[in-house]
Design a protein around this motif. Structure first.
Motif, PDB file in Angstrom:
ATOM      1  N   UNK A   1      11.284   8.264  37.195  1.00  0.00           N
ATOM      2  CA  UNK A   1      10.569   7.792  38.093  1.00  0.00           C
ATOM      3  C   UNK A   1       9.009   8.241  37.556  1.00  0.00           C
ATOM      4  N   UNK A   2       8.842   9.431  37.200  1.00  0.00           N
ATOM      5  CA  UNK A   2       7.472   9.739  36.611  1.00  0.00           C
ATOM      6  C   UNK A   2       7.179   9.226  35.522  1.00  0.00           C
ATOM      7  N   UNK A   3       8.200   8.640  34.541  1.00  0.00           N
ATOM      8  CA  UNK A   3       7.914   7.738  33.411  1.00  0.00           C
ATOM      9  C   UNK A   3       7.679   6.435  33.488  1.00  0.00           C
ATOM     10  N   UNK A   4       7.763   5.931  34.749  1.00  0.00           N
ATOM     11  CA  UNK A   4       7.528   4.576  35.173  1.00  0.00           C
ATOM     12  C   UNK A   4       6.299   4.193  35.737  1.00  0.00           C
TER      13      UNK A   4
ATOM     14  N   UNK B   1       5.076   1.189  36.350  1.00  0.00           N
ATOM     15  CA  UNK B   1       5.085   0.264  37.446  1.00  0.00           C
ATOM     16  C   UNK B   1       4.874   0.831  38.889  1.00  0.00           C
ATOM     17  N   UNK B   2       5.154   2.242  38.768  1.00  0.00           N
ATOM     18  CA  UNK B   2       5.197   2.800  40.171  1.00  0.00           C
ATOM     19  C   UNK B   2       3.763   3.330  40.177  1.00  0.00           C
ATOM     20  N   UNK B   3       3.490   3.578  41.578  1.00  0.00           N
ATOM     21  CA  UNK B   3       2.075   4.299  42.016  1.00  0.00           C
ATOM     22  C   UNK B   3       2.120   5.628  41.715  1.00  0.00           C
ATOM     23  N   UNK B   4       1.470   6.062  40.381  1.00  0.00           N
ATOM     24  CA  UNK B   4       1.685   7.597  40.165  1.00  0.00           C
ATOM     25  C   UNK B   4       0.853   8.601  40.890  1.00  0.00           C
TER      26      UNK B   4
ATOM     27  N   UNK C   1      14.500  18.622  48.312  1.00  0.00           N
ATOM     28  CA  UNK C   1      15.338  18.656  47.140  1.00  0.00           C
ATOM     29  C   UNK C   1      15.555  17.283  46.713  1.00  0.00           C
ATOM     30  N   UNK C   2      16.121  17.225  45.393  1.00  0.00           N
ATOM     31  CA  UNK C   2      16.431  16.122  44.658  1.00  0.00           C
ATOM     32  C   UNK C   2      17.384  15.051  45.222  1.00  0.00           C
ATOM     33  N   UNK C   3      18.066  15.658  46.534  1.00  0.00           N
ATOM     34  CA  UNK C   3      19.019  14.766  47.397  1.00  0.00           C
ATOM     35  C   UNK C   3      17.985  13.799  48.054  1.00  0.00           C
ATOM     36  N   UNK C   4      17.176  14.280  48.562  1.00  0.00           N
ATOM     37  CA  UNK C   4      15.982  13.608  49.677  1.00  0.00           C
ATOM     38  C   UNK C   4      15.354  12.603  48.500  1.00  0.00           C
ATOM     39  N   UNK C   5      15.139  12.693  47.187  1.00  0.00           N
ATOM     40  CA  UNK C   5      14.526  11.747  46.289  1.00  0.00           C
ATOM     41  C   UNK C   5      15.960  10.533  46.363  1.00  0.00           C
ATOM     42  N   UNK C   6      16.876  10.859  45.999  1.00  0.00           N
ATOM     43  CA  UNK C   6      18.219   9.715  45.975  1.00  0.00           C
ATOM     44  C   UNK C   6      18.190   8.731  47.229  1.00  0.00           C
TER      45      UNK C   6
ATOM     46  N   UNK D   1       7.438   2.996  46.524  1.00  0.00           N
ATOM     47  CA  UNK D   1       6.919   2.513  44.974  1.00  0.00           C
ATOM     48  C   UNK D   1       6.233   3.713  44.326  1.00  0.00           C
ATOM     49  N   UNK D   2       5.984   4.707  45.214  1.00  0.00           N
ATOM     50  CA  UNK D   2       5.155   5.908  44.554  1.00  0.00           C
ATOM     51  C   UNK D   2       5.992   6.944  43.717  1.00  0.00           C
TER      52      UNK D   2
END
Ligand SMILES: [Zn+2]
Length: 197
Positions: free
Chosen positions: A70-73, A75-78, A86-91, A100-101
């Motif tokens: 996601x940080x490498x993408x 096309x997303x609004x960085x 937690x990472x679970x919330x990202x999923x 898209x951020x």
């Protein structure tokens, strides 16, 4: 009395949330009859997630690389940062397909009952990132610890990064377990109805 190896496997399954004695026994006995190759793959998968995964150096999300996808993408609004526990919330949020951020994973919440202090969390990096961002969305849960953390972050961001817009989602993220479709709808509305803090 079970043989020692079986007893150990039952004990291991019992460490999982929601798995009691009976279920642990059932799982362990299933393994005794499973295809040895499948068992090997299962064991390897357990080892792999523990040894290969690390925290993204930018956002703290789980990744096999230094920087997560996601940080490498680009096309997303960085410059739009969605802050979660937690990472679970990202999923869960990614499953809605509506955001898209990028993210920032705190890896916990400030908690007086559990003795978790701000310095125990991934907060310094958030402040650094917020200086170059246009919006920070506080999306910690609607629990006491989640609200405490959101309040702490909103004050810290106001003093350290006065130019960034800080918002809070309309209601906290549902906590625990896998999210179903209704929860995904709730999440989308929580994002759309976020408010400036
Ligand atoms: Zn990342």
């Amino acid at each position: 009395m079970y043989p020692k190896s079986l007893e150990q496997l039952i004990d291991s399954f019992r460490t999982l949330p929601g798995v009691g004695e009976k279920t642990a026994e059932r799982y362990a006995l299933l393994i005794t009859e499973a295809d040895p190759l499948e068992v090997e793959q299962f064991a390897q998968a357990l080892l792999d997630v523990r040894t290969k995964l690390k925290h993204c150096r930018i956002c703290g999300n789980l990744t096999e690389n230094d920087t997560c996808e996601i940080c490498s993408d680009q096309s997303r609004d960085q410059g739009q940062i969605f802050v979660v526990q937690s990472a679970k919330d990202v999923i869960a949020m990614e499953r809605t397909g509506e955001y898209h951020g990028v993210y920032h994973v705190l890896n916990g919440l400030i908690s007086s009952s559990k003795g978790v202090l701000p310095e125990d969390l991934n907060i310094d990096r958030l402040i650094e990132r917020a200086k170059d961002a246009h919006e920070v969305i506080l999306a910690t849960s609607a629990t006491l610890d989640g609200e405490t953390t959101a309040l702490y972050l909103s004050r810290l961001l106001a003093s350290r990064c006065p130019d960034v817009l800080v918002t809070r989602i309309a209601h906290g993220l549902p906590s625990g377990g896998m999210l179903d479709y209704a929860d995904e709808m709730t999440l989308m509305h929580a994002l759309t109805d976020r408010r400036k803090v």
